[in-house]
Scaffold this motif. Structure first.
Motif, PDB file in Angstrom:
ATOM      1  N   GLY A 220      80.036  43.473  31.880  1.00  0.00           N
ATOM      2  CA  GLY A 220      78.851  43.023  31.166  1.00  0.00           C
ATOM      3  C   GLY A 220      77.892  42.196  32.002  1.00  0.00           C
ATOM      4  N   GLN A 221      78.365  41.692  33.127  1.00  0.00           N
ATOM      5  CA  GLN A 221      77.487  40.892  33.974  1.00  0.00           C
ATOM      6  C   GLN A 221      76.536  41.793  34.765  1.00  0.00           C
ATOM      7  OE1 GLN A 221      80.294  38.391  36.291  1.00  0.00           O
ATOM      8  NE2 GLN A 221      79.426  36.643  35.184  1.00  0.00           N
ATOM      9  N   GLN A 222      75.644  41.139  35.494  1.00  0.00           N
ATOM     10  CA  GLN A 222      74.677  41.822  36.344  1.00  0.00           C
ATOM     11  C   GLN A 222      74.948  41.434  37.796  1.00  0.00           C
ATOM     12  OE1 GLN A 222      71.961  39.918  37.898  1.00  0.00           O
ATOM     13  NE2 GLN A 222      70.915  41.664  38.815  1.00  0.00           N
ATOM     14  N   VAL A 223      74.634  42.348  38.721  1.00  0.00           N
ATOM     15  CA  VAL A 223      74.896  42.063  40.136  1.00  0.00           C
ATOM     16  C   VAL A 223      73.705  42.547  40.970  1.00  0.00           C
ATOM     17  CG1 VAL A 223      76.057  44.269  40.618  1.00  0.00           C
ATOM     18  CG2 VAL A 223      76.613  42.242  41.975  1.00  0.00           C
ATOM     19  N   THR A 224      73.435  41.843  42.054  1.00  0.00           N
ATOM     20  CA  THR A 224      72.397  42.231  43.007  1.00  0.00           C
ATOM     21  C   THR A 224      72.996  42.309  44.393  1.00  0.00           C
ATOM     22  OG1 THR A 224      70.607  41.209  41.727  1.00  0.00           O
ATOM     23  CG2 THR A 224      70.193  41.617  44.063  1.00  0.00           C
ATOM     24  N   LEU A 225      72.839  43.447  45.029  1.00  0.00           N
ATOM     25  CA  LEU A 225      73.298  43.659  46.394  1.00  0.00           C
ATOM     26  C   LEU A 225      72.081  43.781  47.298  1.00  0.00           C
ATOM     27  CD1 LEU A 225      76.040  46.369  45.691  1.00  0.00           C
ATOM     28  CD2 LEU A 225      76.182  43.873  45.457  1.00  0.00           C
ATOM     29  N   ARG A 226      72.231  43.340  48.546  1.00  0.00           N
ATOM     30  CA  ARG A 226      71.075  43.294  49.458  1.00  0.00           C
ATOM     31  C   ARG A 226      71.329  44.066  50.738  1.00  0.00           C
ATOM     32  NH1 ARG A 226      71.411  38.632  46.580  1.00  0.00           N
ATOM     33  NH2 ARG A 226      69.483  37.973  45.539  1.00  0.00           N
ATOM     34  N   CYS A 227      70.242  44.573  51.313  1.00  0.00           N
ATOM     35  CA  CYS A 227      70.338  45.405  52.511  1.00  0.00           C
ATOM     36  C   CYS A 227      69.133  45.153  53.403  1.00  0.00           C
ATOM     37  CB  CYS A 227      70.396  46.882  52.116  1.00  0.00           C
ATOM     38  SG  CYS A 227      70.331  48.038  53.507  1.00  0.00           S
ATOM     39  N   SER A 228      69.407  44.907  54.682  1.00  0.00           N
ATOM     40  CA  SER A 228      68.338  44.825  55.682  1.00  0.00           C
ATOM     41  C   SER A 228      68.451  46.027  56.605  1.00  0.00           C
ATOM     42  CB  SER A 228      68.452  43.528  56.484  1.00  0.00           C
ATOM     43  OG  SER A 228      68.186  42.422  55.670  1.00  0.00           O
ATOM     44  N   PRO A 229      67.399  46.804  56.738  1.00  0.00           N
ATOM     45  CA  PRO A 229      67.518  48.029  57.535  1.00  0.00           C
ATOM     46  C   PRO A 229      67.512  47.756  59.028  1.00  0.00           C
ATOM     47  CG  PRO A 229      65.271  47.752  56.763  1.00  0.00           C
ATOM     48  CD  PRO A 229      66.074  46.650  56.127  1.00  0.00           C
ATOM     49  N   LYS A 230      67.901  48.778  59.757  1.00  0.00           N
ATOM     50  CA  LYS A 230      67.830  48.729  61.215  1.00  0.00           C
ATOM     51  C   LYS A 230      66.364  48.617  61.623  1.00  0.00           C
ATOM     52  CE  LYS A 230      69.304  51.713  65.085  1.00  0.00           C
ATOM     53  NZ  LYS A 230      70.047  50.703  65.850  1.00  0.00           N
ATOM     54  N   SER A 231      66.130  47.881  62.715  1.00  0.00           N
ATOM     55  CA  SER A 231      64.766  47.694  63.203  1.00  0.00           C
ATOM     56  C   SER A 231      64.092  49.048  63.451  1.00  0.00           C
ATOM     57  CB  SER A 231      64.794  46.879  64.499  1.00  0.00           C
ATOM     58  OG  SER A 231      63.497  46.727  65.028  1.00  0.00           O
ATOM     59  N   GLY A 232      62.858  49.184  62.950  1.00  0.00           N
ATOM     60  CA  GLY A 232      62.117  50.418  63.145  1.00  0.00           C
ATOM     61  C   GLY A 232      62.305  51.440  62.044  1.00  0.00           C
ATOM     62  N   HIS A 233      63.217  51.176  61.116  1.00  0.00           N
ATOM     63  CA  HIS A 233      63.459  52.099  60.002  1.00  0.00           C
ATOM     64  C   HIS A 233      62.680  51.650  58.767  1.00  0.00           C
ATOM     65  CE1 HIS A 233      67.603  53.660  61.604  1.00  0.00           C
ATOM     66  NE2 HIS A 233      66.595  53.911  62.422  1.00  0.00           N
ATOM     67  N   ASP A 234      62.082  52.628  58.063  1.00  0.00           N
ATOM     68  CA  ASP A 234      61.278  52.282  56.902  1.00  0.00           C
ATOM     69  C   ASP A 234      61.839  52.854  55.596  1.00  0.00           C
ATOM     70  OD1 ASP A 234      58.631  54.730  57.719  1.00  0.00           O
ATOM     71  OD2 ASP A 234      60.778  54.955  57.301  1.00  0.00           O
ATOM     72  N   THR A 235      62.924  53.573  55.666  1.00  0.00           N
ATOM     73  CA  THR A 235      63.508  54.230  54.491  1.00  0.00           C
ATOM     74  C   THR A 235      64.911  53.678  54.254  1.00  0.00           C
ATOM     75  OG1 THR A 235      62.277  56.243  54.992  1.00  0.00           O
ATOM     76  CG2 THR A 235      64.124  56.442  53.462  1.00  0.00           C
ATOM     77  N   VAL A 236      65.185  53.290  53.015  1.00  0.00           N
ATOM     78  CA  VAL A 236      66.493  52.750  52.659  1.00  0.00           C
ATOM     79  C   VAL A 236      67.075  53.554  51.503  1.00  0.00           C
ATOM     80  CG1 VAL A 236      67.739  50.767  51.736  1.00  0.00           C
ATOM     81  CG2 VAL A 236      65.946  50.420  53.440  1.00  0.00           C
ATOM     82  N   SER A 237      68.331  53.931  51.653  1.00  0.00           N
ATOM     83  CA  SER A 237      69.040  54.659  50.598  1.00  0.00           C
ATOM     84  C   SER A 237      70.299  53.901  50.230  1.00  0.00           C
ATOM     85  CB  SER A 237      69.431  56.065  51.073  1.00  0.00           C
ATOM     86  OG  SER A 237      68.290  56.787  51.476  1.00  0.00           O
ATOM     87  N   TRP A 238      70.722  54.059  48.978  1.00  0.00           N
ATOM     88  CA  TRP A 238      71.941  53.428  48.491  1.00  0.00           C
ATOM     89  C   TRP A 238      72.928  54.499  48.032  1.00  0.00           C
ATOM     90  CZ3 TRP A 238      73.105  48.253  48.610  1.00  0.00           C
ATOM     91  CH2 TRP A 238      72.049  47.369  48.882  1.00  0.00           C
ATOM     92  N   TYR A 239      74.212  54.261  48.322  1.00  0.00           N
ATOM     93  CA  TYR A 239      75.276  55.176  47.956  1.00  0.00           C
ATOM     94  C   TYR A 239      76.414  54.395  47.316  1.00  0.00           C
ATOM     95  CZ  TYR A 239      72.959  58.597  50.960  1.00  0.00           C
ATOM     96  OH  TYR A 239      72.048  59.457  51.515  1.00  0.00           O
ATOM     97  N   GLN A 240      77.109  55.065  46.402  1.00  0.00           N
ATOM     98  CA  GLN A 240      78.314  54.503  45.784  1.00  0.00           C
ATOM     99  C   GLN A 240      79.505  55.333  46.237  1.00  0.00           C
ATOM    100  OE1 GLN A 240      79.612  55.534  41.717  1.00  0.00           O
ATOM    101  NE2 GLN A 240      79.288  53.399  41.170  1.00  0.00           N
TER     102      GLN A 240
END
Lengths: 113, 111
Positions: free
Chosen positions: B16-36
């Protein structure tokens, strides 16, 4: 969506042995990557190989895009090669439509000393 | 040059709780994807961000949402956590259409 199948699902080798892992995919792809997932979950890049053959030390990979398969060769295996190997494919649709990776189920490799 | 970094590395939450996960991309990359990645399975695509917009989404409910910031970093938010949300969450960065590099992942346990 595109289907990716890897074989074999499990593989046990004696140290020093050679092996071939296979990845079949159901549709045309522009990109294909091989990863090794270590016991801590990190996906380590092995090859970025949409077509052709590449080699990196004891590992090499070949992708035949027209026949929709890729092979990963491991020679003279070592215990540190143990882990899960994933093949992932990507179909680049257009500049703004996204380009997700679709993973296979993986090959779980155990190399015994 | 730092690679893809994710935080936190481990997290335990209650249903029931909420969660926030964070990601910093590799330098020079502009696209971020998330996978489970559930135990014993391959990673499953959640969504992808490019130019601060969600560009593609996998088969995940609206409880999963995200954001990309002007510096290309990204967040994954999951609301109303279920036991089945327990998994390894992986962030990948790339130039658009290019080779993807993954972070070390965040292992989420829902109890």
């Amino acid at each position: 969506g595109i289907q990716v199948e890897q074989s074999p699902p499990d593989l046990i080798l004696q140290e020093g042995a050679n092996s071939t892992l296979r990845c079949n995919f159901s549709d045309s792809v522009n990109n294909l990557q091989w990863f090794h997932q270590n016991p801590w979950g990190q996906l380590i890049n092995l090859f970025y190989i949409p077509s052709g053959t590449k080699q990196n030390g004891r590992l090499s990979a070949t992708t035949v895009a027209t026949e929709r398969y890729s092979l990963l060769y491991i020679s003279s295996s070592q215990t540190t090669d143990s882990g899960v190997y994933f093949c992932a494919v990507r179909r680049f649709m257009n500049n703004n439509a996204g380009n997700m990776l679709t993973f296979g189920g993986g090959t779980r490799l155990m190399v015994k000393p | 040059d730092a690679g893809v970094t994710q935080s936190p590395t481990h997290l335990i939450k209650t249903r029931g709780q909420q969660v926030t996960l964070r990601c910093s991309p590799k330098s020079g990359h502009d696209t971020v994807s998330w996978y489970q990645q559930a135990l014993g399975q391959g990673p499953q695509f959640i969504f992808q961000y490019y130019e601060e917009e969600e560009r593609q989404r996998g088969n995940f409910p609206d409880r999963f949402s995200g954001h990309q910031f002007p510096n290309y970093s990204s967040e994954l938010n999951v609301n109303a956590l279920l036991l089945g949300d327990s998994a390894l969450y992986l962030c990948a960065s790339s130039p658009l259409g290019g080779r993807a590099f993954f972070g070390q992942g965040t292992r989420l346990t829902v109890v």
